[in-house]
Write a protein that holds these residues in place. Structure first.
Motif: not given
Length: 316
Positions: A167-171
């Motif tokens: 559920x995290x955000x990635x670059x």
């Protein structure tokens, strides 16, 4: 006149390409990804690459020498197997683990089934799956060492796909350029695409399998990923987990992929569906390696179904 009446068996049209030249082109195509991996992760990544290739080449030479078989190390296939396996390794893996994987790939998966052309699955990927099962902790440890460009010394980092799955955000731009955690060869999509373009220009591979694989995978995650047409979500999945590496360098292996055009498309579709299933519904955030070796096993069936009928064969 006698020369005009000379009869020989097919094929009557022969290519100047050899196994060695093809394997050399594949090895050259992996140089950008290998070079970036060494630059990004440091000198130890080069050691992993050299040790793994050496283990594959020596295993093939010793086995064939002992079994009194023709020595085939000059065809470069063992070098390619070693490079693929090494580029699928974490950058700080203990050297004995990829060396063991190299021995397994060459002797168990390749030579015991008759050598090049007889193995039923990609030796490098079979070895990687063997190592993942045997040494799961080491094979998924992406702790960086001093000099790495993406971490502080000694801090363990999850891969972008693991972050995305939780559920995290990635670059995504960092994933495309390669400033992320991951295996040695999978991190830079730019480097991988350069190598893929080289193989396509040299006609070592065709676009059928990679295109069918990638398009099917995108459709699958759009339908079942829960994010719809979210560009960042789709791009993150395409740039992470070795999908580009797998699509162009491993799924296109001559021995373990279909030879028929329709079969290659069906093979790519199967890969896309399996990778989507493993990533979205499986316990791991990855899935490319398992998707490819499972599809390798089904290649004889795919070829049987998609083999064109002989010209002039009578109907039922």
């Amino acid at each position: 006149m006698s020369k005009l009446l000379n009869v020989s068996s097919s094929p009557h049209v022969r290519s100047s390409e050899t196994t060695q030249s093809i394997m050399m082109d594949v090895a050259i195509a992996m140089i950008p990804a290998a070079a970036f991996g060494v630059f990004h992760f440091g000198f130890y990544a080069l050691l992993v690459l050299l040790v793994t290739v050496a283990a594959c080449v020596l295993s093939e030479y010793i086995f064939e020498k002992y079994m009194k078989k023709p020595i085939t190390v000059r065809d470069m296939s063992a070098v390619v197997t070693g490079m693929i396996l090494a580029l699928n390794m974490p950058p700080e893996i203990p050297l004995w683990i990829p060396a063991l994987g190299g021995v397994f790939a060459i002797i168990v998966v390749k030579q015991l089934y008759g050598g090049l052309g007889q193995n039923f699955m990609n030796p490098a990927l079979a070895a990687r799956c063997f190592l993942l099962i045997s040494f799961a902790g080491k094979m998924t440890d992406f702790t960086s060492k001093k000099g790495s460009t993406f971490q502080f010394d000694g801090i363990s980092s999850a891969t972008p796909l693991a972050t995305l799955k939780s559920g995290g955000v990635v670059d995504v731009p960092a994933m495309f350029t390669g400033n992320i955690a991951g295996t040695i060869g999978e991190v830079s999509v730019i480097a991988l695409l350069l190598g893929a373009a080289y193989m396509l220009v040299k006609k070592v591979i065709t676009i059928r399998i990679p295109a069918a694989y990638i398009i099917t995978f995108v459709i699958f995650i759009v339908l079942f990923g829960g994010h719809g047409l979210d560009f960042n979500f789709i791009a993150a999945h395409l740039c992470g987990g070795g999908l580009i590496f797998g699509a162009f360098f491993m799924a296109t292996d001559y021995v373990t992929s279909p030879i028929t055009p329709r079969g290659q498309i069906a093979f790519g579709v199967l890969l896309g569906v399996l990778t989507g299933l493993f990533r979205l519904f499986g316990g791991s955030a990855e899935g490319v390696s398992y998707a490819i070796i499972i599809s390798n096993i089904l290649v004889p069936l795919i070829e049987k179904v998609t083999l064109p009928k002989a010209f002039g064969k009578e109907g039922k």
